[in-house]
Design a protein around this motif. Structure first.
Motif, PDB file in Angstrom:
ATOM      1  N   UNK A 143       0.926  -1.065   0.095  1.00 29.03           N
ATOM      2  CA  UNK A 143      -0.373  -0.305   0.210  1.00 29.03           C
ATOM      3  C   UNK A 143       0.850   1.249   0.046  1.00 29.03           C
ATOM      4  N   UNK A 144       1.986   1.078  -0.009  1.00 29.65           N
ATOM      5  CA  UNK A 144       2.648   2.025   0.337  1.00 29.65           C
ATOM      6  C   UNK A 144       3.593   2.229  -1.242  1.00 29.65           C
ATOM      7  N   UNK A 145       3.803   1.684  -2.338  1.00 26.61           N
ATOM      8  CA  UNK A 145       3.820   1.528  -3.314  1.00 26.61           C
ATOM      9  C   UNK A 145       3.013   2.095  -4.252  1.00 26.61           C
ATOM     10  N   UNK A 146       2.626   3.990  -4.662  1.00 25.11           N
ATOM     11  CA  UNK A 146       2.433   3.858  -5.178  1.00 25.11           C
ATOM     12  C   UNK A 146       1.303   3.600  -7.115  1.00 25.11           C
ATOM     13  N   UNK A 147       2.122   2.840  -7.218  1.00 26.09           N
ATOM     14  CA  UNK A 147       1.735   2.254  -8.824  1.00 26.09           C
ATOM     15  C   UNK A 147       1.179   0.965  -7.624  1.00 26.09           C
ATOM     16  N   UNK A 148       1.368   0.036  -7.543  1.00 29.80           N
ATOM     17  CA  UNK A 148       1.140  -1.203  -6.827  1.00 29.80           C
ATOM     18  C   UNK A 148      -1.053  -0.928  -6.552  1.00 29.80           C
ATOM     19  N   UNK A 149      -0.259   0.585  -4.654  1.00 30.00           N
ATOM     20  CA  UNK A 149      -2.307   1.221  -4.371  1.00 30.00           C
ATOM     21  C   UNK A 149      -3.017   1.243  -5.006  1.00 30.00           C
ATOM     22  N   UNK A 150      -2.269   2.210  -6.788  1.00 27.27           N
ATOM     23  CA  UNK A 150      -3.651   2.976  -6.946  1.00 27.27           C
ATOM     24  C   UNK A 150      -4.054   1.305  -8.402  1.00 27.27           C
ATOM     25  N   UNK A 151      -3.350   1.031  -9.026  1.00 19.83           N
ATOM     26  CA  UNK A 151      -3.488  -0.179  -9.828  1.00 19.83           C
ATOM     27  C   UNK A 151      -4.701  -1.741  -8.829  1.00 19.83           C
ATOM     28  N   UNK A 152      -4.076  -1.327  -7.967  1.00 21.54           N
ATOM     29  CA  UNK A 152      -5.500  -2.139  -6.790  1.00 21.54           C
ATOM     30  C   UNK A 152      -6.770  -1.949  -6.595  1.00 21.54           C
ATOM     31  N   UNK A 153      -6.668  -0.512  -6.264  1.00 20.69           N
ATOM     32  CA  UNK A 153      -7.967   0.369  -6.066  1.00 20.69           C
ATOM     33  C   UNK A 153      -8.401   0.156  -7.330  1.00 20.69           C
ATOM     34  N   UNK A 154      -7.935   0.634  -8.264  1.00 17.52           N
ATOM     35  CA  UNK A 154      -8.901   1.025  -9.304  1.00 17.52           C
ATOM     36  C   UNK A 154      -9.387  -0.113 -10.241  1.00 17.52           C
ATOM     37  N   UNK A 155      -8.691  -1.186  -9.781  1.00 14.68           N
ATOM     38  CA  UNK A 155      -8.911  -2.199 -10.169  1.00 14.68           C
ATOM     39  C   UNK A 155     -10.124  -3.234  -9.794  1.00 14.68           C
ATOM     40  N   UNK A 224       7.423  -4.768 -16.416  1.00 14.20           N
ATOM     41  CA  UNK A 224       8.748  -5.533 -15.799  1.00 14.20           C
ATOM     42  C   UNK A 224       8.843  -4.647 -14.332  1.00 14.20           C
ATOM     43  N   UNK A 225       9.122  -3.579 -14.011  1.00 17.87           N
ATOM     44  CA  UNK A 225       9.536  -2.723 -13.178  1.00 17.87           C
ATOM     45  C   UNK A 225       8.935  -2.951 -11.701  1.00 17.87           C
ATOM     46  N   UNK A 226       8.010  -3.024 -11.949  1.00 18.49           N
ATOM     47  CA  UNK A 226       6.635  -2.905 -10.869  1.00 18.49           C
ATOM     48  C   UNK A 226       6.648  -4.236 -10.071  1.00 18.49           C
ATOM     49  N   UNK A 227       6.800  -5.263 -11.246  1.00 17.08           N
ATOM     50  CA  UNK A 227       6.643  -6.513 -10.839  1.00 17.08           C
ATOM     51  C   UNK A 227       8.134  -7.044 -10.222  1.00 17.08           C
ATOM     52  N   UNK A 228       9.162  -6.059 -10.363  1.00 17.21           N
ATOM     53  CA  UNK A 228      10.272  -6.623  -9.581  1.00 17.21           C
ATOM     54  C   UNK A 228      10.041  -5.665  -8.698  1.00 17.21           C
ATOM     55  N   UNK A 229       9.143  -4.088  -8.353  1.00 17.58           N
ATOM     56  CA  UNK A 229       9.153  -3.853  -7.088  1.00 17.58           C
ATOM     57  C   UNK A 229       8.522  -4.326  -5.894  1.00 17.58           C
ATOM     58  N   UNK A 230       7.159  -5.121  -6.231  1.00 20.41           N
ATOM     59  CA  UNK A 230       6.406  -5.344  -5.657  1.00 20.41           C
ATOM     60  C   UNK A 230       7.487  -7.132  -5.063  1.00 20.41           C
ATOM     61  N   UNK A 231       8.013  -7.613  -6.048  1.00 16.64           N
ATOM     62  CA  UNK A 231       8.911  -9.359  -5.653  1.00 16.64           C
ATOM     63  C   UNK A 231       9.703  -9.281  -4.458  1.00 16.64           C
ATOM     64  N   UNK A 232      10.000  -7.819  -4.829  1.00 15.92           N
ATOM     65  CA  UNK A 232      11.613  -7.043  -3.033  1.00 15.92           C
ATOM     66  C   UNK A 232      10.715  -7.403  -2.027  1.00 15.92           C
ATOM     67  N   UNK A 233       9.114  -6.798  -1.822  1.00 14.01           N
ATOM     68  CA  UNK A 233       8.487  -6.325  -1.023  1.00 14.01           C
ATOM     69  C   UNK A 233       8.636  -8.220  -0.634  1.00 14.01           C
ATOM     70  N   UNK A 234       8.744  -8.848  -1.081  1.00 11.46           N
ATOM     71  CA  UNK A 234       8.202 -10.336  -0.624  1.00 11.46           C
ATOM     72  C   UNK A 234       9.743 -10.858  -0.496  1.00 11.46           C
ATOM     73  N   UNK A 235      10.727 -11.352  -0.816  1.00 10.98           N
ATOM     74  CA  UNK A 235      11.623 -12.232  -0.524  1.00 10.98           C
ATOM     75  C   UNK A 235      12.797 -11.431  -0.099  1.00 10.98           C
TER      76      UNK A 235
END
Ligand code: HEM
Length: 409
Positions: A143-155, A224-235
């Motif tokens: 939720x502190x990754x703006x692009x992800x928060x917005x994609x989730x919120x508006x999808x 793919x950069x966005x996917x990697x950002x989320x990936x780094x928030x995990x492992x």
């Protein structure tokens, strides 16, 4: 919007003002130049293209066609019954979808079953810490990754966050399963479905005026950069936390854990030239990709409030209150991100958690050396997962499915 969320949005407005980011633009726009060396990737070399400009061309075109020709219900009907790694791709799917899935489900030739088994053993013994980091921790980071928060919120899924969390947890739990990549596991299945969902979102979200107005100029979401950002928030983030908490890991455990997430990244469509080949390479990429893009958004604050509210409700039978949940979330992600997420301060609980945490870790680390304890701990975690899924889906269960539209307001 309920009263709590309304108050949270005001806080978010303040946070955005403080960050000098009013006007729909979050700090996400300020990405440094891409300098990460592909020699540190699993491929060992690359084209040198910034992954900000890379998406998932073939499946993006495929899912756009599926949506436009009205095949989403048919595809979802057949995907619902596809649940094991060793199960054939359902024959009722359209031929083009089936052909792509046949290729997408193949493990990369560098997948190492010995390492994947080490990851399973690691998951068995440290399940609770991994679930804390990947669940509430990863959730509060997302939720502190703006692009992800917005994609989730508006999808589409943004309208029903309980179902959305349950669906996302399917993949999260699946990666940590003891048989994740075994024939009777389901991680390949869930990752391939997720890749198809992301491809669909890339087609749908640009049609949302709400998303377009807040995308900071991005024309197609989930690069793919966005996917990697989320990936780094995990492992990557989880490994940093385990090190910070002085959890003692063998090389076999940490390598295995990284490997299970490398395989997952590949199945999610990240080209091997961007997948870090080692923890050092992952940490370098984390510094370049992940840290600079974090920031506050009103959407992230609302989603955080919903997520923490859900967690407090799920755990209330165990006498866990919202203030305790808030304090735990703040402890996990730290003050900077907690403030961006609009998480309330709970000084009493925060102090108590800080004081108790080293003892909690020491107890768990000591206890896992005892016979049967890893298996017992795993069983307790399994029960917690089943409870979570049952609660979130109101007893109905859920499957990852292809969205056919955006969220409507
Ligand atoms: C859907 C996981 C990256 C936005 C999903 C789903 C999973 C998932 C399991 C399916 C569940 C569902 O349909 O809700 C992941 C993982 C990622 C990742 C493991 C990276 C390692 C991203 C990124 C974004 C994003 C970077 C946006 C910038 C979405 C959206 C949906 C989705 C909008 C669809 C929600 C809907 O159905 O409306 N993701 N995701 N994801 N993801 Fe991701």
């Amino acid at each position: 919007m309920n009263e709590v969320s309304r108050r949270k949005v005001l806080i978010a407005g303040g946070a955005l003002g403080a960050a000098g980011a009013l006007g729909g633009m979050a700090p996400a726009a300020a990405r440094p130049a891409w300098t990460w060396a592909a020699t540190s990737s699993l491929a060992g070399s690359g084209r040198g293209i910034d992954p900000q400009w890379v998406w998932d061309e073939e499946v993006d075109a495929l899912m756009a066609a599926v949506i436009d020709r009205g095949d989403v219900p048919l595809v979802n009907q057949h995907l619902a019954g596809w649940s094991r790694n060793d199960q054939p791709v359902p024959s009722g799917l359209p031929a083009d979808v089936r052909a792509w899935m046949e290729r997408a489900r193949q493990l990369p030739d560098w997948a190492d079953h010995g390492k994947l088994r080490a990851a399973a053993r690691f998951n068995e013994s440290r399940g609770i810490l991994l679930n804390l980091c990947n669940g509430p921790g990863g959730g509060m980071l997302s939720t502190a990754i703006p692009r992800e928060a917005r994609a989730v919120y508006y999808s589409k899924g943004g309208a029903d966050m309980e179902d959305r969390v349950a669906k996302t947890s399917i993949l999260g739990f699946s990666v940590g399963d003891l048989n994740a990549y075994e024939p009777d596991g389901d991680c390949i299945v869930q990752a391939v479905k997720t890749r198809m969902v992301h491809a669909s979102v890339r087609h749908l979200l640009p049609q949302s005026p709400h998303w377009e107005g807040t995308s900071g100029g991005q024309k197609i979401p989930i690069s793919i950069a966005d996917v990697l950002v989320t990936w780094h928030s995990l492992p990557t983030w989880t490994m940093k936390k385990l090190r910070e908490w002085r959890v003692r890991l063998t090389t076999e455990e940490s390598e295995g854990y990284l490997h299970s997430w490398q395989v997952t990244a590949h199945l999610l469509g990240v080209p091997d030239e961007y997948i870090p080949s080692s923890w050092d390479a992952a940490n370098t990429q984390y510094t370049q990709l992940f840290e600079p893009v974090l920031g506050p958004t009103p959407e992230g604050v609302i989603l955080t409030d919903i997520l923490l509210g859900q967690l407090a409700e799920q755990t209330s039978p165990f006498s866990v209150s919202r203030p305790l949940v808030d304090a735990l979330a703040r402890f996990l992600v730290g003050d900077r991100i907690a403030d961006w997420d609009g998480i309330d301060r709970e000084p009493l609980w925060e102090g108590a958690i800080r004081a108790a945490w080293p003892a909690f870790i020491a107890l768990r680390e000591g206890a896992i050396k005892l016979p049967l304890v890893p298996r017992l701990a795993w069983t307790i975690d399994e029960i917690a997962r089943a409870y979570l899924m049952f609660y979130l889906t109101k007893g109905k269960g859920t499957v990852i499915s292809i969205p056919d539209r955006n969220r409507t307001f």
